[in-house]
Design a protein around this motif. Structure first.
Motif, PDB file in Angstrom:
ATOM      1  N   ALA A  95      -7.976  -0.190   0.513  1.00 22.65           N
ATOM      2  CA  ALA A  95      -7.164   0.850  -0.109  1.00 22.65           C
ATOM      3  C   ALA A  95      -5.913   0.279  -0.758  1.00 22.65           C
ATOM      4  O   ALA A  95      -5.219  -0.562  -0.193  1.00 22.65           O
ATOM      5  CB  ALA A  95      -6.770   1.902   0.928  1.00 22.65           C
ATOM      6  N   ILE A  96      -5.618   0.745  -1.973  1.00 21.59           N
ATOM      7  CA  ILE A  96      -4.330   0.473  -2.598  1.00 21.59           C
ATOM      8  C   ILE A  96      -3.367   1.579  -2.177  1.00 21.59           C
ATOM      9  O   ILE A  96      -3.778   2.581  -1.577  1.00 21.59           O
ATOM     10  CB  ILE A  96      -4.448   0.382  -4.130  1.00 21.59           C
ATOM     11  N   CYS A  97      -2.096   1.427  -2.493  1.00 17.99           N
ATOM     12  CA  CYS A  97      -1.081   2.364  -1.998  1.00 17.99           C
ATOM     13  C   CYS A  97      -1.351   3.799  -2.410  1.00 17.99           C
ATOM     14  O   CYS A  97      -1.179   4.731  -1.618  1.00 17.99           O
ATOM     15  CB  CYS A  97       0.304   1.933  -2.462  1.00 17.99           C
ATOM     16  N   GLU A  98      -1.760   3.994  -3.668  1.00 24.05           N
ATOM     17  CA  GLU A  98      -1.968   5.365  -4.121  1.00 24.05           C
ATOM     18  C   GLU A  98      -3.145   6.023  -3.401  1.00 24.05           C
ATOM     19  O   GLU A  98      -3.148   7.253  -3.209  1.00 24.05           O
ATOM     20  CB  GLU A  98      -2.154   5.418  -5.633  1.00 24.05           C
ATOM     21  N   GLU A  99      -4.123   5.232  -2.968  1.00 27.59           N
ATOM     22  CA  GLU A  99      -5.246   5.792  -2.212  1.00 27.59           C
ATOM     23  C   GLU A  99      -4.811   6.169  -0.800  1.00 27.59           C
ATOM     24  O   GLU A  99      -5.256   7.190  -0.260  1.00 27.59           O
ATOM     25  CB  GLU A  99      -6.393   4.789  -2.176  1.00 27.59           C
ATOM     26  N   VAL A 100      -3.946   5.368  -0.197  1.00 27.99           N
ATOM     27  CA  VAL A 100      -3.401   5.731   1.112  1.00 27.99           C
ATOM     28  C   VAL A 100      -2.598   7.023   0.989  1.00 27.99           C
ATOM     29  O   VAL A 100      -2.711   7.934   1.818  1.00 27.99           O
ATOM     30  CB  VAL A 100      -2.507   4.604   1.664  1.00 27.99           C
ATOM     31  N   ARG A 101      -1.798   7.118  -0.057  1.00 23.42           N
ATOM     32  CA  ARG A 101      -0.989   8.319  -0.311  1.00 23.42           C
ATOM     33  C   ARG A 101      -1.854   9.563  -0.488  1.00 23.42           C
ATOM     34  O   ARG A 101      -1.561  10.623   0.079  1.00 23.42           O
ATOM     35  CB  ARG A 101      -0.152   8.093  -1.569  1.00 23.42           C
ATOM     36  N   ASP A 102      -2.940   9.426  -1.269  1.00 25.51           N
ATOM     37  CA  ASP A 102      -3.720  10.598  -1.655  1.00 25.51           C
ATOM     38  C   ASP A 102      -4.824  10.962  -0.679  1.00 25.51           C
ATOM     39  O   ASP A 102      -5.230  12.137  -0.623  1.00 25.51           O
ATOM     40  CB  ASP A 102      -4.349  10.368  -3.037  1.00 25.51           C
ATOM     41  N   HIS A 103      -5.331   9.984   0.094  1.00 26.25           N
ATOM     42  CA  HIS A 103      -6.509  10.252   0.911  1.00 26.25           C
ATOM     43  C   HIS A 103      -6.295  10.079   2.414  1.00 26.25           C
ATOM     44  O   HIS A 103      -7.001  10.695   3.208  1.00 26.25           O
ATOM     45  CB  HIS A 103      -7.668   9.357   0.463  1.00 26.25           C
ATOM     46  N   VAL A 104      -5.332   9.256   2.789  1.00 26.67           N
ATOM     47  CA  VAL A 104      -5.100   9.050   4.224  1.00 26.67           C
ATOM     48  C   VAL A 104      -4.013   9.985   4.744  1.00 26.67           C
ATOM     49  O   VAL A 104      -4.234  10.726   5.708  1.00 26.67           O
ATOM     50  CB  VAL A 104      -4.735   7.578   4.524  1.00 26.67           C
ATOM     51  N   VAL A 105      -2.865   9.996   4.093  1.00 26.15           N
ATOM     52  CA  VAL A 105      -1.750  10.830   4.558  1.00 26.15           C
ATOM     53  C   VAL A 105      -2.122  12.303   4.676  1.00 26.15           C
ATOM     54  O   VAL A 105      -1.854  12.931   5.718  1.00 26.15           O
ATOM     55  CB  VAL A 105      -0.519  10.659   3.633  1.00 26.15           C
ATOM     56  N   PRO A 106      -2.784  12.914   3.683  1.00 24.85           N
ATOM     57  CA  PRO A 106      -3.073  14.351   3.793  1.00 24.85           C
ATOM     58  C   PRO A 106      -4.027  14.704   4.930  1.00 24.85           C
ATOM     59  O   PRO A 106      -4.041  15.854   5.387  1.00 24.85           O
ATOM     60  CB  PRO A 106      -3.712  14.686   2.437  1.00 24.85           C
TER      61      PRO A 106
END
Length: 252
Positions: A95-106
């Protein structure tokens, strides 16, 4: 920055060496076991840890879930403070940062974490994402974490020196180190601007801290990392206690 220009000029070399390396490197999976736990007894843990990010947050390279950075950090904090500590790993491979932001955090539960360890940026680096795109992804990730857990201390770990990674050929290691320095510089800046803490850079001692793929940490490597993070957390605690004592004394 000169690193950006030179690394882009050498991108074809990195591409070829990277493809050859990937073809002969085993793809590891996170260790078996539940990615959460608690060390020490007590009704309410004094420390609630969330480790979020890429494969390192998931503990790829460790043989057992208890060897991951989250579990070992909890154990160290318990040993040094005597307090109960809970932990939760939430990592996504590649995962890149934007994927962590969009898919993991929520998709994470809104528990009262006291400390959030961010292990992200390595895939942004090796994928040659621009500093501008990393800023958007990592900066957005910090905002998302702060919005969901406003009371938690957010700690980001800069990348290690890529020239110390055993699996990387010398040319590829030097090229990736240029990219890593760009990411680390921007990451530290964003931490200062967005109320997060940039931990000291982990210094690798030798290859014994790496797993069989020569890239991810093994249990020993995660221990080194956990010790560094524990020091960062306890230094922050001591600074806050000292500040509170100063304020109380001034109010007398």
């Amino acid at each position: 920055m000169i690193y950006g220009l030179v690394s882009w000029l050498l991108a074809p070399v990195a591409l070829v060496q990277g493809m050859l390396l990937r073809s002969r490197t085993p793809r590891l999976q996170p260790p078996d076991g539940r990615p959460f736990g608690q060390v020490g007894s007590g009704s309410e843990p004094a420390y609630r840890l969330l480790v979020i990010g890429d494969s390192s947050a998931a503990g790829v390279g460790a043989d057992h879930i208890d060897e991951t950075v989250g579990a070992q950090l909890a154990q160290i904090l318990h040993e040094q403070t005597g307090d109960a500590v809970s932990w939760r790993n939430a990592g996504s491979n590649s995962a890149i940062c934007e994927e962590v932001r969009d898919h993991v955090v929520p998709n994470l539960e809104r528990l009262p974490y006291t400390h959030i360890i961010v292990a992200a940026g390595t895939n942004d680096m090796k994928n040659f994402l621009t500093a501008k795109r990393f800023k958007k992804g990592f900066g957005g990730l910090l905002y998302a974490l702060r919005a969901k857990w406003p009371e938690a201390a957010i700690i980001w770990s800069p990348m290690i020196d890529m020239r110390t990674v055993p699996s990387l050929p010398a040319a590829l290691a030097n090229i990736l180190e240029m990219r890593a320095r760009i990411i680390n510089r921007k990451g530290r800046q964003l931490c200062r601007e967005r109320y997060a803490i940039a931990a000291p850079q982990l210094q690798t001692l030798d290859s014994s801290g790496f797993s069989v793929d020569g890239f991810h940490a093994c249990g020993k490597g995660y221990r080194f990392w956990a010790e560094l993070l524990a020091g960062t957390i306890l230094e922050q605690r001591d600074a806050e206690l000292k500040s509170a004592a100063t304020v109380a004394k001034a109010a007398e």
